[in-house]
Design a protein around this motif. Sequence first.
Motif, short mmCIF file in Angstrom:
data_model
loop_
_atom_site.label_atom_id
_atom_site.label_comp_id
_atom_site.label_asym_id
_atom_site.label_seq_id
_atom_site.Cartn_x
_atom_site.Cartn_y
_atom_site.Cartn_z
N ILE A 1 0.24 -2.09 -1.07
CA ILE A 1 -1.02 -1.42 -0.70
C ILE A 1 -2.06 -2.46 -0.29
O ILE A 1 -2.77 -2.31 0.71
CB ILE A 1 -1.53 -0.57 -1.87
CG1 ILE A 1 -0.64 0.66 -2.04
CG2 ILE A 1 -2.99 -0.17 -1.67
CD1 ILE A 1 -0.83 1.37 -3.35
N ARG A 2 -2.15 -3.54 -1.06
CA ARG A 2 -3.10 -4.60 -0.71
C ARG A 2 -2.78 -5.16 0.68
O ARG A 2 -3.67 -5.36 1.51
CB ARG A 2 -3.05 -5.71 -1.76
CG ARG A 2 -4.07 -6.83 -1.56
CD ARG A 2 -3.61 -7.93 -0.63
NE ARG A 2 -2.40 -8.56 -1.07
CZ ARG A 2 -2.36 -9.57 -1.97
NH1 ARG A 2 -3.47 -10.03 -2.48
NH2 ARG A 2 -1.20 -10.11 -2.30
N ASP A 3 -1.49 -5.42 0.93
CA ASP A 3 -1.10 -6.02 2.21
C ASP A 3 -1.31 -5.06 3.37
O ASP A 3 -1.70 -5.46 4.46
CB ASP A 3 0.36 -6.46 2.15
CG ASP A 3 0.59 -7.59 1.15
OD1 ASP A 3 -0.39 -8.26 0.79
OD2 ASP A 3 1.74 -7.78 0.72
N ARG A 4 -1.05 -3.77 3.13
CA ARG A 4 -1.13 -2.77 4.20
C ARG A 4 -2.56 -2.34 4.48
O ARG A 4 -2.97 -2.19 5.62
CB ARG A 4 -0.27 -1.55 3.83
CG ARG A 4 -0.16 -0.51 4.94
CD ARG A 4 0.75 0.62 4.51
NE ARG A 4 0.15 1.43 3.45
CZ ARG A 4 0.78 1.81 2.35
NH1 ARG A 4 2.03 1.44 2.14
NH2 ARG A 4 0.18 2.55 1.45
N GLU A 5 -3.34 -2.13 3.42
CA GLU A 5 -4.68 -1.56 3.56
C GLU A 5 -5.79 -2.61 3.43
O GLU A 5 -6.97 -2.29 3.65
CB GLU A 5 -4.91 -0.48 2.49
CG GLU A 5 -3.81 0.57 2.40
CD GLU A 5 -3.77 1.49 3.59
OE1 GLU A 5 -4.77 1.52 4.35
OE2 GLU A 5 -2.76 2.19 3.78
N ALA A 6 -5.45 -3.84 3.04
CA ALA A 6 -6.44 -4.89 2.78
C ALA A 6 -7.43 -4.46 1.70
O ALA A 6 -8.60 -4.83 1.72
CB ALA A 6 -7.17 -5.28 4.05
N THR A 7 -6.94 -3.67 0.75
CA THR A 7 -7.77 -3.19 -0.35
C THR A 7 -7.89 -4.26 -1.42
O THR A 7 -6.91 -4.92 -1.77
CB THR A 7 -7.15 -1.91 -0.96
OG1 THR A 7 -6.99 -0.94 0.06
CG2 THR A 7 -8.03 -1.34 -2.06
N SER A 8 -9.08 -4.41 -1.98
CA SER A 8 -9.28 -5.32 -3.10
C SER A 8 -8.90 -4.59 -4.39
O SER A 8 -9.15 -3.40 -4.53
CB SER A 8 -10.74 -5.77 -3.18
OG SER A 8 -11.13 -6.40 -1.98
N ILE A 9 -8.31 -5.32 -5.34
CA ILE A 9 -7.87 -4.72 -6.59
C ILE A 9 -8.33 -5.58 -7.76
O ILE A 9 -8.11 -6.79 -7.78
CB ILE A 9 -6.33 -4.57 -6.64
CG1 ILE A 9 -5.84 -3.68 -5.48
CG2 ILE A 9 -5.87 -4.01 -7.98
CD1 ILE A 9 -4.32 -3.59 -5.37
N VAL B 1 3.37 6.17 -1.30
CA VAL B 1 3.64 5.49 -2.57
C VAL B 1 5.08 5.73 -3.01
O VAL B 1 5.43 5.57 -4.17
CB VAL B 1 2.65 5.93 -3.67
CG1 VAL B 1 1.23 5.53 -3.29
CG2 VAL B 1 2.73 7.42 -3.94
N HIS B 2 5.92 6.13 -2.04
CA HIS B 2 7.38 6.22 -2.23
C HIS B 2 7.81 7.28 -3.23
O HIS B 2 8.76 7.06 -4.00
CB HIS B 2 7.94 4.85 -2.62
CG HIS B 2 7.55 3.74 -1.68
ND1 HIS B 2 7.76 3.81 -0.32
CD2 HIS B 2 6.93 2.55 -1.91
CE1 HIS B 2 7.30 2.70 0.25
NE2 HIS B 2 6.80 1.93 -0.70
N VAL B 3 7.12 8.40 -3.25
CA VAL B 3 7.61 9.57 -3.99
C VAL B 3 8.58 10.30 -3.07
O VAL B 3 8.22 10.66 -1.94
CB VAL B 3 6.45 10.51 -4.41
CG1 VAL B 3 6.99 11.81 -4.98
CG2 VAL B 3 5.57 9.82 -5.43
N ARG B 4 9.79 10.53 -3.54
CA ARG B 4 10.79 11.19 -2.71
C ARG B 4 10.48 12.67 -2.54
O ARG B 4 9.93 13.30 -3.43
CB ARG B 4 12.18 11.02 -3.33
CG ARG B 4 12.67 9.57 -3.38
CD ARG B 4 14.05 9.49 -3.99
NE ARG B 4 14.53 8.12 -4.04
CZ ARG B 4 15.72 7.76 -4.55
NH1 ARG B 4 16.53 8.68 -5.05
NH2 ARG B 4 16.08 6.49 -4.55
N GLU B 5 10.85 13.19 -1.38
CA GLU B 5 10.66 14.60 -1.05
C GLU B 5 9.23 15.07 -1.35
O GLU B 5 9.01 16.04 -2.08
CB GLU B 5 11.65 15.48 -1.82
CG GLU B 5 13.11 15.15 -1.56
CD GLU B 5 14.04 16.05 -2.35
OE1 GLU B 5 14.40 17.12 -1.83
OE2 GLU B 5 14.38 15.68 -3.50
#
Length: 277
Positions: free
Chosen positions: A209-217, A148-152
């Motif tokens: 996330i939807r595109d990568r995991e195919a998760t419904s939201i 989710v792009h949290v640095r470090e």
Amino acid sequence: MDIRSRALENGRPTLRIRDLTVDFPKRNGSFRAVDGVSLDVWPGEIVGVIGESGSGKTMTALSTLRMLPKRAVVSGSIELGQRRILDLSPADMRKLRGDRLSFIPQDAMRALNPTMRVGRQVGEPLVLHRNLSFKTAVSRAVDLLRAVHVREPERRVEDYPHGFSGGMQQRAMIAMGLALEPELIISDEPTTALDVTVQAQVLKLLKEIRDREATSILFITHDLGVVAELCDWVYVMYRGQIVEQGSVERLFTEPRDDYTKMLLASTPTLFPREAAI
């Protein structure tokens, strides 16, 4: 062809709600917060539920999560895949919630435990539902925070929530929701308390996330701008009922219900209103 049209050809919705009603007893009868709501969320689809405060959208979401106050009287049908949510025992619902069904609340700061390090909180679903040790779960939390792009993330898992900005707290909540690869994420106005720049980043992340995991939201909001940016399909709620539904494109170009037209008319735009609607 859009996601919904493709899914209708060969499959069943991730979430199927039919004739949902939610009543709250009062001294002189009852108050109906949700009145006969039916909606679908298909695999890989982001569905918006929009309406003013008190329209019933959050009550619909909480009904799906079985997180309503005990005095609420619920009827109708809610299915997650082939599981009938309203028929599950409290123990079975606890197993489902956080595993196949995740929730991202509006106020991440209140949702996060201020006395627990972020890594332990993000990894906690893996401890509860996958029987991993906290050490292993925190290691997995590093990967989730990176996703989710949290640095470090290796360093930030040791921080407490107060060390995270508002946007980072929301990212941590999203990471927690993704921990068990749920079928459905319910998100209740998660960008309301964020500034415009951070809001755009969070919306981009949810799409990713939807595109990568195919998760419904299922995305609860009162903001038409957010709907236009994020959603594939929209349900408009007013006084506990769904008054209109449709694709984002159709809703913005050909609104049919007077309440939808009013919502669109009240939304600020850089263009003349006649061109925007």
